[in-house]
Design an enzyme around this catalytic site. Structure first.
Site: not given
Ligand code: TRH
Length: 384
Positions: A15, A278
């Site tokens: 989010d 996502e």
């Molecule tokens: C590992 C890592 C991730 N990120 C960022 C990339 C993404 O913006 C974010 C991870 O988000 P996602 O890949 O979407 O996975 P998530 O599992 O963290 O988020 C999820 O949360 C739930 C509550 C939602 O309902 C899902 O749809 C989904 O968005 O973290 C970094 O910036 N640096 C990092 O080192």
């Protein structure tokens, strides 16, 4: 134009990650004024270290970040609300009556957009762009549904993203400099894999495949859930690199949470990325490298329906020998049932797979990005 984006953090990083990315792109690529109201600065700061968690208000160029008191707006919130043209309520976070009331008092009221979660399912096309009038207030919510086809809200893609990625992937010195900056130069010669999975991911087949493969491999493991998944297999990753007890060619590299742009570089520099949710899922597709996706787990296996819908898009034009194997592997992995043979079979077709990822990325890039579609949507539906 002035945008207000509202984000409540439920769990994980998606989010915060998506709304931060959207706010930054509206500011950087389209010169818009943006206020992002978010109710948890600590989560955001893990992906955006420039954020100061002690400051309830901070200015990042034309982007204003405000700690969101969801109960009611204060005087300054009201002043900003009175000026915004577009209010984006992210992921059904829900604006309380005082906030909605403040929006509704504008004359005419701003465009109120419900930004939904990304879905590859057909209903994205059916629901995207539909209005839903508020039962009492003079406000209409418009559904904006990100997706994979031209009749949805599309995918976030910064204007120069793919040029930057091409320059990076085409220049071994840039990759070396990046790995050096994150302290991982020794992984330069190895096959590199990102493991950004959920805690309940079943890793045994993946680890067995790696252990029986002679290729030197570095597995980058971000903090939190990926390490919990690894720990369930008996591999406790601390602050130092851990070598697989039965396979010295396999090393697990603990990484801190990287800033979002560095996370992209990490995906670009890996041969394979295991992603989730996502935003990392979308970024893995822009990296044009083979990936495995674990959608966020939902009741009644809805996430598997999502996965199947995605595979329908992603593998529609893939060579049948790849499509059959990949479908089986994605589904098995998400059911915790894949075998080392599933991994081996796909990796043997790595060139085919890599070429397919490149083509898929190009196919997606032919479509307008999410922000462009959003601005177009606003221009077509703007009341003022
Ligand atoms: C590992 C890592 C991730 N990120 C960022 C990339 C993404 O913006 C974010 C991870 O988000 P996602 O890949 O979407 O996975 P998530 O599992 O963290 O988020 C999820 O949360 C739930 C509550 C939602 O309902 C899902 O749809 C989904 O968005 O973290 C970094 O910036 N640096 C990092 O080192």
């Amino acid at each position: 134009m002035r945008f207000g984006i509202f984000c409540a953090i439920i769990d994980n990083y998606g989010d915060a990650g998506i709304t931060w990315r959207l706010a930054r792109q509206l500011r950087d690529d389209f010169g818009q004024d943006v206020t992002l109201w978010i109710d948890d600065l600590h989560t955001l700061a893990t992906l955006a270290p420039e954020i100061r968690t002690t400051e309830k208000v901070q200015q990042c160029g034309k982007l204003t970040l405000r700690l969101w008191d969801r109960s009611q707006p204060d005087e300054i919130d009201r002043e900003i609300l009175a000026q915004i043209d577009v209010a984006i309520e992210a992921f059904g976070c829900g604006l309380s009556e005082p906030w909605l009331g403040a929006l509704a008092r504008q004359c005419p009221p701003p465009l109120w957009i419900h930004l939904e979660h990304l879905t590859p399912e057909l209903w994205a096309e059916e629901v995207h762009g539909l209005p839903s009038p508020h039962p009492r207030l003079p406000l209409t919510a418009w559904f904006f549904v990100p997706g994979f086809t031209p009749r949805t809200g599309g995918l976030l893609r910064e204007r120069t993203l793919l040029e930057q990625r091409n320059r990076f992937q085409g220049d071994p010195k840039r990759i070396a400099r990046f790995l050096d900056r994150i302290g991982q130069t020794e992984t330069l010669e190895a096959r590199r894999i990102t493991l950004f999975c959920y805690a309940d991911a079943e890793l045994s087949a993946f680890l067995a495949w790696l252990a029986h493969d002679p290729q030197a491999t570095a597995v980058f493991v971000p903090p939190g859930q990926p390490r919990q998944a690894l720990a369930r297999t008996g591999l406790e990753l601390g602050t130092k690199i851990l070598t697989h007890p039965d396979a010295p060619q396999v090393r697990f590299v603990p990484l801190p949470m990287l800033p979002q742009d560095d996370f992209d570089r990490l995906l670009w520099s890996c041969d394979f990325n295991w992603v989730r949710g996502e935003d990392s899922f979308v970024r893995a597709q822009w990296s044009a490298r083979p990936f495995l996706w674990h959608p966020y787990r939902q009741e009644d296996d809805i996430h598997l329906t999502k996965l199947e819908a995605f595979l329908g898009h992603y593998l529609a034009d893939a060579p049948p020998s790849l499509a059959d194997l990949a479908t089986q592997w994605f589904l098995n992995s998400n059911r915790g049932r894949e075998t080392p043979e599933d991994w081996r079979g796909l990796w043997q077709r790595r060139d085919l797979w890599q070429a397919h990822c490149q083509r898929w990325c190009q196919h997606l890039a032919l479509q307008e990005d999410l922000c462009s579609r959003l601005l177009d949507f606003v221009a077509r539906n703007a009341i003022k």
